[in-house]
Design an enzyme around this catalytic site. Structure first.
Site, PDB file in Angstrom:
ATOM      1  N   THR A 109       0.843  -1.187   0.000  1.00  8.93           N
ATOM      2  CA  THR A 109       0.000   0.000   0.000  1.00  8.93           C
ATOM      3  C   THR A 109       0.877   1.236   0.000  1.00  8.93           C
ATOM      4  O   THR A 109       1.906   1.278   0.682  1.00  8.93           O
ATOM      5  CB  THR A 109      -0.961  -0.008   1.216  1.00  8.93           C
ATOM      6  OG1 THR A 109      -1.759   1.178   1.190  1.00  8.93           O
ATOM      7  CG2 THR A 109      -0.214  -0.093   2.532  1.00  8.93           C
ATOM      8  N   HIS A 125       2.528 -11.618  14.243  1.00 11.82           N
ATOM      9  CA  HIS A 125       3.599 -12.263  15.013  1.00 11.82           C
ATOM     10  C   HIS A 125       3.272 -13.715  15.340  1.00 11.82           C
ATOM     11  O   HIS A 125       4.162 -14.488  15.714  1.00 11.82           O
ATOM     12  CB  HIS A 125       3.850 -11.474  16.308  1.00 11.82           C
ATOM     13  CG  HIS A 125       5.243 -11.626  16.836  1.00 11.82           C
ATOM     14  ND1 HIS A 125       5.698 -12.792  17.412  1.00 11.82           N
ATOM     15  CD2 HIS A 125       6.295 -10.774  16.856  1.00 11.82           C
ATOM     16  CE1 HIS A 125       6.957 -12.641  17.787  1.00 11.82           C
ATOM     17  NE2 HIS A 125       7.344 -11.422  17.451  1.00 11.82           N
TER      18      HIS A 125
END
Length: 207
Positions: A128, A180
């Site tokens: 993006t 994560h």
């Protein structure tokens, strides 16, 4: 379901010296049609880096964690009422001119409301870009079920130290947000470093 429906988002930031890349793209812009763009270069850098860091493109499914052998990259397009992310298929096998044309065509279809469901499904990672809005850097949010997204700020002239001297260079801030649960910090940092190094070496992208 709780595990699949939640994320542990972490963001890493790095700065890329894209002076040489911007100069190369500027030379190519004089061609007809133009031969690539900074976003196309970032998509190619990400796709090539994923070959060596496939875990960054993995995702959680009902069957567990799954890595993909494809480098299908989503490219976010801003619309008047939101955001859509068409997917460039097999981006690691396409050169800059091809990527530039496909990204531009997908953005045009997106703004015309002409994208098909198949064109926005299956991406392993998204890119993006807010550089056109004079944004130096930002923290992108994940595009589920993808596990990573790279945000690009603008390429801007700034003072930099090279060989002990302060010189003007075009620097660009990159921020990688990742889940994560899927990938740890060190492997994600290694992936981002790989992307930066490719952006700083135009020959690795224009070949």
């Amino acid at each position: 379901q709780t595990w699949l429906g939640s994320t542990a988002q972490v963001t890493l930031m790095a700065e890329a010296d894209v002076t040489d890349l911007v100069a190369e793209l500027g030379r190519r812009a004089r061609d007809d049609p133009p031969q690539g763009s900074l976003v196309a270069a970032a998509v190619r850098a990400v796709a090539l880096a994923l070959r060596d860091h496939p875990r960054v493109g993995a995702r959680w499914t009902e069957a567990g964690l799954r890595e993909s052998d494809r480098r299908d990259i989503g490219v976010a397009v801003a619309l008047a009422d939101g955001l859509v992310t068409p997917v460039v298929r097999d981006a690691d096998y396409k050169d800059l001119p091809t990527l530039g044309r496909e990204i531009a065509a997908a953005a045009e279809r997106a703004r015309a409301g002409a994208l098909t469901p198949a064109e926005v499904e299956g991406g392993v990672l998204s890119v993006t870009n807010l550089g056109a809005y004079r944004i130096d850097g930002f923290t992108p949010l994940l595009n589920p079920p993808q596990s990573a997204i790279l945000g690009l700020g603008r390429a801007r002239w700034r003072p930099a130290v090279r060989d002990g001297a302060v010189v003007p260079r075009q620097l660009m801030v990159l921020r990688l947000t990742f889940d994560h649960r899927v990938v740890d910090g060190a492997p994600a940092a290694s992936f981002l470093t790989d992307v930066v190094e490719r952006l700083e070496t135009p020959a690795a992208l224009v070949a």
